[in-house]
Design an enzyme around this catalytic site. Structure first.
Site, PDB file in Angstrom:
ATOM      1  N   CYS A  21       1.219  -1.101  -0.183  1.00 15.51           N
ATOM      2  CA  CYS A  21       0.105  -0.132   0.086  1.00 15.51           C
ATOM      3  C   CYS A  21       0.766   1.293  -0.096  1.00 15.51           C
ATOM      4  O   CYS A  21       1.468   1.697  -1.162  1.00 15.51           O
ATOM      5  CB  CYS A  21      -1.120  -0.452   1.295  1.00 15.51           C
ATOM      6  SG  CYS A  21      -2.482   1.586   1.227  1.00 15.51           S
ATOM      7  N   HIS A  72      -4.280  -4.686  -0.015  1.00 17.95           N
ATOM      8  CA  HIS A  72      -3.631  -5.859   1.317  1.00 17.95           C
ATOM      9  C   HIS A  72      -3.936  -7.044   1.362  1.00 17.95           C
ATOM     10  O   HIS A  72      -4.742  -7.521   1.847  1.00 17.95           O
ATOM     11  CB  HIS A  72      -3.838  -5.200   2.285  1.00 17.95           C
ATOM     12  CG  HIS A  72      -4.245  -3.304   2.386  1.00 17.95           C
ATOM     13  ND1 HIS A  72      -3.188  -3.452   3.401  1.00 17.95           N
ATOM     14  CD2 HIS A  72      -4.544  -2.073   2.350  1.00 17.95           C
ATOM     15  CE1 HIS A  72      -2.735  -2.121   3.588  1.00 17.95           C
ATOM     16  NE2 HIS A  72      -4.213  -1.144   2.622  1.00 17.95           N
ATOM     17  N   GLU A 102      -2.426  -8.946   3.356  1.00 21.25           N
ATOM     18  CA  GLU A 102      -2.697  -9.691   4.867  1.00 21.25           C
ATOM     19  C   GLU A 102      -3.955  -9.497   5.219  1.00 21.25           C
ATOM     20  O   GLU A 102      -4.104  -9.961   6.230  1.00 21.25           O
ATOM     21  CB  GLU A 102      -1.685  -8.782   5.584  1.00 21.25           C
ATOM     22  CG  GLU A 102      -2.292  -7.207   6.196  1.00 21.25           C
ATOM     23  CD  GLU A 102      -1.765  -6.411   5.217  1.00 21.25           C
ATOM     24  OE1 GLU A 102      -1.892  -6.618   3.601  1.00 21.25           O
ATOM     25  OE2 GLU A 102      -2.504  -4.862   5.252  1.00 21.25           O
TER      26      GLU A 102
END
Lengths: 207, 253
Positions: A80, A184, A186
């Site tokens: 990001c 993202h 994650e």
């Protein structure tokens, strides 16, 4: 082992959680000495471009990061804002970026109604070059995005994936040891887990 | 292409999950961590957890429990309930929460929104407004923690909240809560026309076509509770979430 850089601007716990799920050991680091010793690095990032660059400078990380990226050439993943910092500049701020990738970040242009800024939510990616990071067994890769700026690469050879949102933008780039993703991983369920697994396998980080 | 987000919203009450009807009759649903694990397996777009008694009872967020939630969420997690200080927000973000949702602490003073969005970015600061119709059918701001309606214009309130830095507005129709009889489309239209940031519409979703109607009315995301935790006419507890293909088909791109 992969080192997650804590420079005060990221969702470290989420990244660490996902790496744990995938089975990659991770540590959080926060000084230049630890950057010098890292064998692979994740630069997370949530927040504003100038705040992030300032924080990197104040914490004395800039030289160590340059050395890691350009001399030691360890694998580095920017997520990001972490991706955007790898470019030369951003319209969001006045400070120079790390400048490792020949690209600049610009505000996403929305012409049509119904497209809001930030681009927030799940979106798909289109793979633009052969790479080891996206598992070919998925018919579609979906990731979670939250951003208002996106990278514009000088060379199309650096573009890893693109995504459609009121036009097309670069959702991931790569050049040698450097990878940046606008999404993202994650927070992207099995698609994100798979991305980290592939990244770790490619750079032999499973131990 | 991006599709609008469909978000399960779980209500926390003294450490357990409940679901309400029109903000009352809380029915016990089960253990939150277990439910969150199931929603994670179902690959939900995002998840929202709101502690509905924290502010009312003057309690701080249950940080330990929330950290446990975050550890189970491989999608964005929003937490709301009892947040009234920047330090609490910092602790929540550090434990793996992506977004926080404010209501009670900002009803009278929006400065907390500014302080939080300056520090953590607008994208992580949500505000929620609960709207209740008065007997003339006019929407009024309602404060569940105080148990009363407030006499200020809700549209100018959300506009001020956006100016202060709120990144998204959770728009909750109190009269529709838990009823699964459709969402308040007129309310959603008004809200979407009032602000430029995403509206997360909540209250009343009982089917995918209800969700579609809310999106068509201008919602950027739809949150629902009962729709995802109840099954059948007798409201038996069963956690469900539409398949991605189904969401894609109904909401298009």
């Amino acid at each position: 082992m992969i080192s997650i850089l804590n420079y005060g601007m990221g969702n470290l716990a989420s990244i660490k959680n996902m790496l744990k799920k995938v089975g990659v050991s991770a540590e959080i680091i926060e000084n230049a000495k630890e950057v010098d010793e890292a064998q692979a690095l994740i630069i997370p990032g949530v927040g504003k471009f100038d705040n992030a660059m300032q924080s990197i400078k104040i914490m004395g990380l800039h030289d160590a990061l340059n050395k890691a990226a350009l001399e030691r050439k360890i694998p580095i993943l920017g997520i990001c804002l972490g991706m955007q910092l790898m470019t030369r500049s951003s319209e969001e701020g006045k400070l120079s970026g790390l400048g490792w990738i020949e690209a600049d970040c610009r505000l996403i242009k929305v012409n049509r109604k119904n497209f809001k800024i930030p681009h927030m939510g799940w979106n798909t990616i289109e793979i633009q070059k052969v790479n080891p990071y996206f598992d070919g067994n998925f018919t579609e890769h979906r990731f979670y995005f939250v951003h208002s700026y996106s990278a514009h690469c000088d060379s199309s050879a650096d573009i890893l994936t693109t995504t459609q949102y009121a036009g097309e933008f670069v959702s991931a780039f790569s050049s040698g040891n450097l990878v940046g993703v606008q999404f993202h991983p994650e927070k992207s369920h099995k698609f994100g887990a798979s991305f980290f697994r592939c990244f770790a396998e490619e750079h032999k980080l499973f131990h | 292409m991006i599709h609008k987000r469909v978000i399960p919203c779980l209500l926390l009450r003294q450490g357990g999950l409940v679901k309400t009807r029109k903000f009352s009759e809380p029915q016990y649903i089960g253990d939150p961590v277990n439910a969150i694990r199931i929603f994670n397996d179902k690959e939900v777009d995002e998840l929202m957890v709101l502690d509905i008694t924290a502010s009312k009872e003057g309690n701080a967020p249950d940080f330990g429990l929330i950290e446990e939630f975050a550890g189970e969420c491989f999608m964005p997690l929003t937490y709301g309930g009892g947040i009234c200080e920047v330090a609490q927000a910092r602790q929540l973000f550090a434990s793996g929460v992506e977004k926080i949702c404010l209501q009670t602490a900002i009803l009278d003073d929006l400065s907390l929104v500014s302080r939080l969005s300056d520090q953590f970015g607008s994208q992580s600061i949500l505000i929620s407004v609960d709207l209740k119709k008065n007997r003339f059918g006019k929407h009024q701001l309602y404060s569940a923690s105080r148990g009363k309606t407030l006499f200020k214009d809700w549209r100018s309130f959300i506009q001020q909240a956006v100016l202060a830095g709120a990144g998204e507005i959770v728009l909750n129709a109190v009269d529709r809560d838990g009823m699964m009889e459709g969402m308040d489309l007129e309310l959603i239209e008004k809200a979407a026309a009032s602000v430029s940031v995403p509206i997360i519409a909540m209250g009343g979703a009982g089917s995918m076509s209800d969700i579609k109607a809310a999106v068509d009315a201008g919602a950027s995301a739809v949150a629902a509770g009962a729709f995802f935790v109840f099954h059948g006419p007798h409201r038996a507890v069963l956690i469900t979430y539409p398949r991605y293909e189904q969401i894609k088909e109904v909401l298009g791109s």
